[in-house]
Design a protein around this motif. Structure first.
Motif, PDB file in Angstrom:
ATOM      1  N   GLY A 159     -14.382  -5.399  16.199  1.00 45.69           N
ATOM      2  CA  GLY A 159     -13.921  -4.358  15.289  1.00 45.69           C
ATOM      3  C   GLY A 159     -12.432  -4.409  15.027  1.00 45.69           C
ATOM      4  O   GLY A 159     -11.909  -3.573  14.299  1.00 45.69           O
ATOM      5  N   LEU A 160     -11.746  -5.392  15.627  1.00 46.84           N
ATOM      6  CA  LEU A 160     -10.316  -5.542  15.379  1.00 46.84           C
ATOM      7  C   LEU A 160     -10.057  -6.931  14.797  1.00 46.84           C
ATOM      8  O   LEU A 160     -10.503  -7.929  15.363  1.00 46.84           O
ATOM      9  N   GLN A 161      -9.338  -6.983  13.684  1.00 40.33           N
ATOM     10  CA  GLN A 161      -8.816  -8.261  13.220  1.00 40.33           C
ATOM     11  C   GLN A 161      -7.571  -8.571  14.056  1.00 40.33           C
ATOM     12  O   GLN A 161      -6.845  -7.654  14.426  1.00 40.33           O
ATOM     13  N   ASN A 183      -8.930  -2.894   7.166  1.00 40.43           N
ATOM     14  CA  ASN A 183      -9.588  -2.864   8.473  1.00 40.43           C
ATOM     15  C   ASN A 183      -8.558  -2.738   9.594  1.00 40.43           C
ATOM     16  O   ASN A 183      -7.416  -3.170   9.441  1.00 40.43           O
ATOM     17  N   VAL A 256      -9.172 -13.418  14.628  1.00 45.51           N
ATOM     18  CA  VAL A 256     -10.272 -12.645  14.027  1.00 45.51           C
ATOM     19  C   VAL A 256      -9.820 -12.270  12.633  1.00 45.51           C
ATOM     20  O   VAL A 256      -8.907 -11.459  12.482  1.00 45.51           O
ATOM     21  N   PRO A 257     -10.369 -12.850  11.580  1.00 42.63           N
ATOM     22  CA  PRO A 257     -11.390 -13.911  11.603  1.00 42.63           C
ATOM     23  C   PRO A 257     -10.780 -15.263  11.980  1.00 42.63           C
ATOM     24  O   PRO A 257      -9.586 -15.488  11.747  1.00 42.63           O
TER      25      PRO A 257
END
Lengths: 348, 344
Positions: A159-161, A183, A256-257
């Motif tokens: 849930g974290l970039q 996000n 992330v990603p």
């Protein structure tokens, strides 16, 4: 700072001015100033975006120009981080600055258990456009409580970039992309990056998340490095080139990603992989990249992977002891030489 | 005392409170029948806090609940069937089965996020108020929490920052510790805090605090109105502590209907109530107090109340059918919604 000039008819022409050399800190401040200018909903909560080093005064220009949108909170990390999250849930675009990375531990429940889960728990209905910014890593004298690199722990929190720039051009392009992504994003800077100089386009473009950059092309060994470790790998590349070893230096820029394709393609080409990263060895950033390569293309590896990381001990104060743990150019070069000397794995 | 509202509104409040009561009682029966939907918390006995509080606010104001969220979701108009489906983990749930009872939310109803971490929601609600303040809207944000959250450091940090920045937030503390009303006489609240008066924690950082009897719907309504008006007039935050005696069915670790479902006649024939709960229904249940006040003010007849109640019971049964008949989400949906906006 304008990306393009506009004539009276409203037509855009490419900016003709030459690209400039900026420090990392200047590029970061320029990105923040641009966000302030373009987005009235952009807010910064926190006071020490550039750390406590001599570069910190650069941020004062943003503070002077946008005093209502740079909020100095009390020393209350969990409180002001929660404020940022709530403000982001209600329409602001927020950059929460936690200063030294270790201070995110004071705010962990809000980052890991609120922001990271908010979209998922809502069934994808709630966006939380927030960036958590901090300065990670061995900064020289930070010792055990001021040298953390929590990005691996955060990578274990879906849930974290997670963004880790390594150059002025990258921070200039990645910060606006992070804020505009909508996000929750952890933006990982390194205090030793702040004075690093590099060319930045006069009309910088956003760098899409999840796109690695090959900082050096080569055919012998792939070195994947992140954040300041990229800057440590560059002199190692030069030194090894003089020995006839060509390194391909891959900087994921965001984990992330993660741009798995670029990493896998490079290792498929070279057959050798050294991963350099400042998170501690066990369950670190390097561990995950090693696992991905092993799972996906084990057969492409000519020799076993080597990780150059900070060992599993707290970071000591003494410069001699700190250097012992650091991911120095010497350690990186030594790992690459080991890769080249190792007998190739025999396969049936 | 009833809230200062007209008859139609007061009847509507009764409907909402009865919906919460009947829906929660039915939930406890569903938990007994199984299959288990995990640990949960019910709003029985606190209806006269949440429903009048919502009535004192505007629909555009934001509500940030806790693990004890059902009353607020139903009160704001969430579909009872979809809330129940969420709790049963069904695809039709408010949050597609990803939240469950502890984390259910309804962004479209001004309930953007629910935190089941004690104190976790408090700075978030205050941060949403910061956004309202800087955008120049007249929106108010409400942080909901129990007495236990005043034991958490995060609550203090949020109170301090909210006071410094004068954001339009109301800290609504639902003190349902067992003898909270007894605490009003000078004893400790039963929560584990050295503060004799929870409002003093807020007052210490300049946040005005009031205490109301949580079974007194009019007192809750007025306190929330005053707090909301102060917030809208840039007067900053208010701490409202609403005290109730916890419904005995919520005293065990898991909620229990220790003496069956509520009967409306207990309002006018308290001696008809089961021995175990006779004191609670007579003196401590805000819902029955509200009903008695409606009857004695001749705003409602007993038969009308019973009619409303049986309509609501049917409504709840329809919700149960909907939730039970709903499908589980497809397993592959577990991978969706990690990010609200496309990543990469």
């Amino acid at each position: 700072m304008s990306a393009a000039t506009t004539d009276k008819a409203g037509e855009h022409f490419p900016d003709q001015r030459p690209d400039r050399e900026l420090t990392y800190a200047e590029a970061l401040v320029e990105a923040i100033a641009e966000l302030m200018k373009d987005d009235p909903d952009f807010f910064v909560i926190g006071s020490y975006v550039l750390g406590l080093g001599p570069m910190r005064a650069l941020f004062d220009q943003v503070r002077r120009e946008y005093p209502m949108r740079v909020l100095d909170p009390p020393t209350a990390e969990i409180g002001f981080t929660g404020f940022g999250i709530g403000a982001a849930m209600n329409g602001l675009h927020v950059m929460v600055d936690l200063s030294t990375a270790s201070f995110i531990f004071e705010a962990f429940p809000q980052v890991a258990n609120e922001a990271a889960n908010a979209s998922y728990m809502s069934g994808g209905r709630l966006a939380v456009p927030i960036v958590f910014h901090f300065l990670h890593g061995l900064r020289g004298g930070g010792a055990a409580q001021h040298s953390h690199s929590p990005q691996a722990m955060l990578w274990n929190t879906p849930g974290l970039q997670i963004i880790m720039p390594s150059s002025p051009a990258d921070v200039r392009g990645l910060l606006p992309a992070a804020i505009k992504s909508g996000n929750p994003t952890v933006f990982v800077d390194h205090s030793k990056l702040m004075p690093i100089k590099g060319i930045v386009s006069v009309s910088p473009k956003e760098i899409p998340l999840g796109v690695a950059e090959i900082k050096r092309s080569g055919s012998d060994v792939t070195v994947v490095a992140t954040s300041y470790s990229v800057q440590q790998a560059l002199p190692a590349c030069d030194e090894l080139a003089s020995e006839g070893i060509e390194i391909e230096l891959v900087d994921p820029r965001t984990v992330v990603p993660l741009d798995r394709r670029t990493i896998l393609d490079s290792v498929s080409k070279t057959g050798r992989l050294v991963i350099v990263d400042e998170t501690h060895r066990s369950c670190g950033v390097a561990s995950e990249i090693a696992a991905i390569v092993s799972e996906e293309i084990l057969e492409a590896l000519k020799v076993p992977i080597i990780r150059v990381t900070v060992p599993d001990v707290p970071v000591p104060f003494s410069p001699v002891l700190e250097r012992e743990l650091d991911t120095t150019p010497e350690r990186i070069a030594a790992a690459v030489r080991t890769q080249m000397m190792r007998k190739q794995l025999s396969r049936p | 005392m009833l809230p200062n509202l007209g008859k139609t509104d007061l009847v509507e409040l009764l409907r909402k409170m009865l919906l919460v009561r009947r829906w929660e009682e039915r939930l406890i029966r569903l938990a007994e029948e199984g299959p288990s939907f995990g640990h949960y918390h019910v709003y029985v006995g606190q209806e006269t806090i949440g429903i009048p509080a919502l009535a004192a606010l505007r629909p555009t104001d934001l509500i940030f609940p806790t693990h004890r969220n059902h009353g607020y979701l139903l009160g704001r108009g969430a579909d009872p069937g979809r809330l129940l489906a969420e709790i049963l983990g069904k695809e039709t749930g408010l949050n597609k089965g990803k939240a469950g009872t502890l984390h259910a939310s309804a962004p479209e109803l001004g309930i953007p996020h629910t935190s089941a971490i004690v104190g976790g929601i408090v700075p978030i609600a205050a941060g949403a108020a910061l956004a309202a303040q800087v955008k120049g809207s007249d929106q108010v944000s409400v942080a909901l929490f129990g007495d236990g959250a005043t034991e958490e450091g995060v609550t203090f940090e949020a109170l301090n920052i909210a006071s410094l920045w004068k954001v339009p937030v109301i800290f609504l503390c639902e003190n349902n510790t067992e003898e909270a009303l007894g605490a009003a006489a000078g004893g400790y609240p039963k929560s584990v805090t050295a503060a004799n008066d929870l409002g003093n924690i807020a007052r210490s950082v300049g946040v005005p605090a009031v205490v109301v009897d949580g079974t007194d719907s009019g007192a809750v309504f007025t306190a929330m109105k005053v707090a909301a008006e102060r917030a809208r007039a840039s007067g900053g935050p208010t701490f409202v502590e609403a005290r109730v005696v916890r419904w005995p069915g919520s005293n065990p670790l898991w909620p229990e209907l220790i003496a069956g479902e509520t009967e409306l006649r207990y309002a006018w024939e308290p001696e008809a109530a089961p021995e175990l709960l006779i004191r609670w229904y007579r003196n401590q249940d805000g819902l029955l107090r509200y009903l008695r006040e409606m009857l004695s003010a001749s705003l409602l007849e007993k038969d009308e109340a019973k009619e409303i109640d049986s309509e609501i019971i049917q409504h709840v049964e329809a919700a149960v059918r909907f939730a039970r008949e709903s499908a589980y989400p497809p397993p592959e949906s577990a991978y969706l919604d990690v990010f609200a906006r496309p990543s990469q």
